[in-house]
Design a protein around this motif. Structure first.
Motif, PDB file in Angstrom:
ATOM      1  N   THR A 274       0.826  -1.194   0.000  1.00  0.00           N
ATOM      2  CA  THR A 274       0.000   0.000   0.000  1.00  0.00           C
ATOM      3  C   THR A 274       0.866   1.252   0.000  1.00  0.00           C
ATOM      4  O   THR A 274       2.010   1.230   0.432  1.00  0.00           O
ATOM      5  N   THR A 275       0.292   2.332  -0.485  1.00  0.00           N
ATOM      6  CA  THR A 275       1.020   3.596  -0.500  1.00  0.00           C
ATOM      7  C   THR A 275       0.692   4.435   0.730  1.00  0.00           C
ATOM      8  O   THR A 275       1.381   5.393   1.009  1.00  0.00           O
ATOM      9  N   ARG A 276      -0.347   4.059   1.450  1.00  0.00           N
ATOM     10  CA  ARG A 276      -0.733   4.769   2.672  1.00  0.00           C
ATOM     11  C   ARG A 276      -0.862   3.751   3.795  1.00  0.00           C
ATOM     12  O   ARG A 276      -1.145   2.585   3.558  1.00  0.00           O
ATOM     13  N   PRO A 277      -0.711   4.200   5.040  1.00  0.00           N
ATOM     14  CA  PRO A 277      -0.843   3.260   6.157  1.00  0.00           C
ATOM     15  C   PRO A 277      -2.312   2.851   6.352  1.00  0.00           C
ATOM     16  O   PRO A 277      -3.222   3.530   5.869  1.00  0.00           O
ATOM     17  N   PRO A 278      -2.555   1.749   7.067  1.00  0.00           N
ATOM     18  CA  PRO A 278      -3.932   1.361   7.389  1.00  0.00           C
ATOM     19  C   PRO A 278      -4.628   2.504   8.124  1.00  0.00           C
ATOM     20  O   PRO A 278      -3.966   3.389   8.687  1.00  0.00           O
ATOM     21  N   ALA A 279      -5.945   2.471   8.137  1.00  0.00           N
ATOM     22  CA  ALA A 279      -6.693   3.577   8.741  1.00  0.00           C
ATOM     23  C   ALA A 279      -7.800   3.062   9.656  1.00  0.00           C
ATOM     24  O   ALA A 279      -8.418   2.034   9.381  1.00  0.00           O
ATOM     25  N   LEU A 280      -8.028   3.778  10.734  1.00  0.00           N
ATOM     26  CA  LEU A 280      -9.204   3.586  11.580  1.00  0.00           C
ATOM     27  C   LEU A 280     -10.137   4.736  11.240  1.00  0.00           C
ATOM     28  O   LEU A 280      -9.756   5.911  11.367  1.00  0.00           O
ATOM     29  N   LEU A 281     -11.328   4.417  10.776  1.00  0.00           N
ATOM     30  CA  LEU A 281     -12.274   5.454  10.360  1.00  0.00           C
ATOM     31  C   LEU A 281     -13.392   5.563  11.379  1.00  0.00           C
ATOM     32  O   LEU A 281     -14.029   4.569  11.723  1.00  0.00           O
ATOM     33  N   ARG A 282     -13.651   6.753  11.833  1.00  0.00           N
ATOM     34  CA  ARG A 282     -14.746   7.011  12.774  1.00  0.00           C
ATOM     35  C   ARG A 282     -15.831   7.765  12.002  1.00  0.00           C
ATOM     36  O   ARG A 282     -15.614   8.908  11.584  1.00  0.00           O
ATOM     37  N   PRO A 283     -16.978   7.105  11.810  1.00  0.00           N
ATOM     38  CA  PRO A 283     -18.026   7.694  10.969  1.00  0.00           C
ATOM     39  C   PRO A 283     -18.383   9.134  11.328  1.00  0.00           C
ATOM     40  O   PRO A 283     -18.578   9.961  10.443  1.00  0.00           O
ATOM     41  N   GLU A 284     -18.446   9.441  12.625  1.00  0.00           N
ATOM     42  CA  GLU A 284     -18.851  10.792  13.029  1.00  0.00           C
ATOM     43  C   GLU A 284     -17.846  11.857  12.594  1.00  0.00           C
ATOM     44  O   GLU A 284     -18.157  13.050  12.604  1.00  0.00           O
ATOM     45  N   MET A 285     -16.656  11.434  12.172  1.00  0.00           N
ATOM     46  CA  MET A 285     -15.643  12.387  11.741  1.00  0.00           C
ATOM     47  C   MET A 285     -15.554  12.504  10.220  1.00  0.00           C
ATOM     48  O   MET A 285     -14.745  13.267   9.697  1.00  0.00           O
ATOM     49  N   LEU A 286     -16.386  11.755   9.509  1.00  0.00           N
ATOM     50  CA  LEU A 286     -16.354  11.764   8.042  1.00  0.00           C
ATOM     51  C   LEU A 286     -17.518  12.573   7.490  1.00  0.00           C
ATOM     52  O   LEU A 286     -18.612  12.581   8.058  1.00  0.00           O
ATOM     53  N   ALA A 287     -17.295  13.218   6.383  1.00  0.00           N
ATOM     54  CA  ALA A 287     -18.303  14.077   5.758  1.00  0.00           C
ATOM     55  C   ALA A 287     -19.470  13.259   5.209  1.00  0.00           C
ATOM     56  O   ALA A 287     -19.295  12.131   4.738  1.00  0.00           O
TER      57      ALA A 287
END
Length: 137
Positions: free
Chosen positions: A2-15
């Motif tokens: 991958t070109t970016r590290p893994p991610a933890l996504l928190r829905p309340e912080m996404l548009a």
């Protein structure tokens, strides 16, 4: 690799993207976070609203998170409730409709391609999923 590290996504912080007609989408795994092969996110469909009849150029899977609805797949309709999941091959006509008069229908979707498209049957217009959600990297 991958070109970016893994991610933890928190829905309340996404548009959230208001798609009109009582439909709002929160893209989650996209090229912007580093995905190279898939897209996913959550869509909320207001009471009485429906996604237009459409097809995709790749497989799609949808998990019902909350609410009740009806899914139309290739001419057949089925009632859906939380934890029901669909798998829809590329090119199969389908849509989701919220049949409740008071509660939203929330679905989690995954496309098997970063280049997923949606073609609306009524208009023949094809758009990239990431572009309609404002997520093109």
């Amino acid at each position: 690799m991958t070109t970016r590290p893994p991610a933890l996504l928190r829905p309340e912080m996404l548009a959230v993207k208001d798609r009109g007609g009582g439909i709002r989408t929160r893209p989650m795994v996209t090229a912007k976070v580093g995905s190279r092969q898939m897209l996913n996110g959550v869509t909320v469909i207001d009471p009485g609203a429906a996604v237009p009849l459409h097809i995709h150029n790749c497989e799609e899977s949808v998990l019902v998170l909350s609410g009740t609805g009806r899914v139309h797949i290739d001419g057949d309709e089925h009632d859906v409730r939380p934890r029901d999941m669909t798998w829809i091959p590329a090119g199969v006509q389908h849509f989701f409709r919220n049949v409740s008069d008071s509660a939203p229908l929330e679905i989690f979707w995954t496309y098997a391609s970063i280049d997923a498209t949606r073609t609306i049957i009524a208009t023949g217009v094809t758009t990239r999923i990431d572009e309609e959600h404002g997520e093109r990297a």
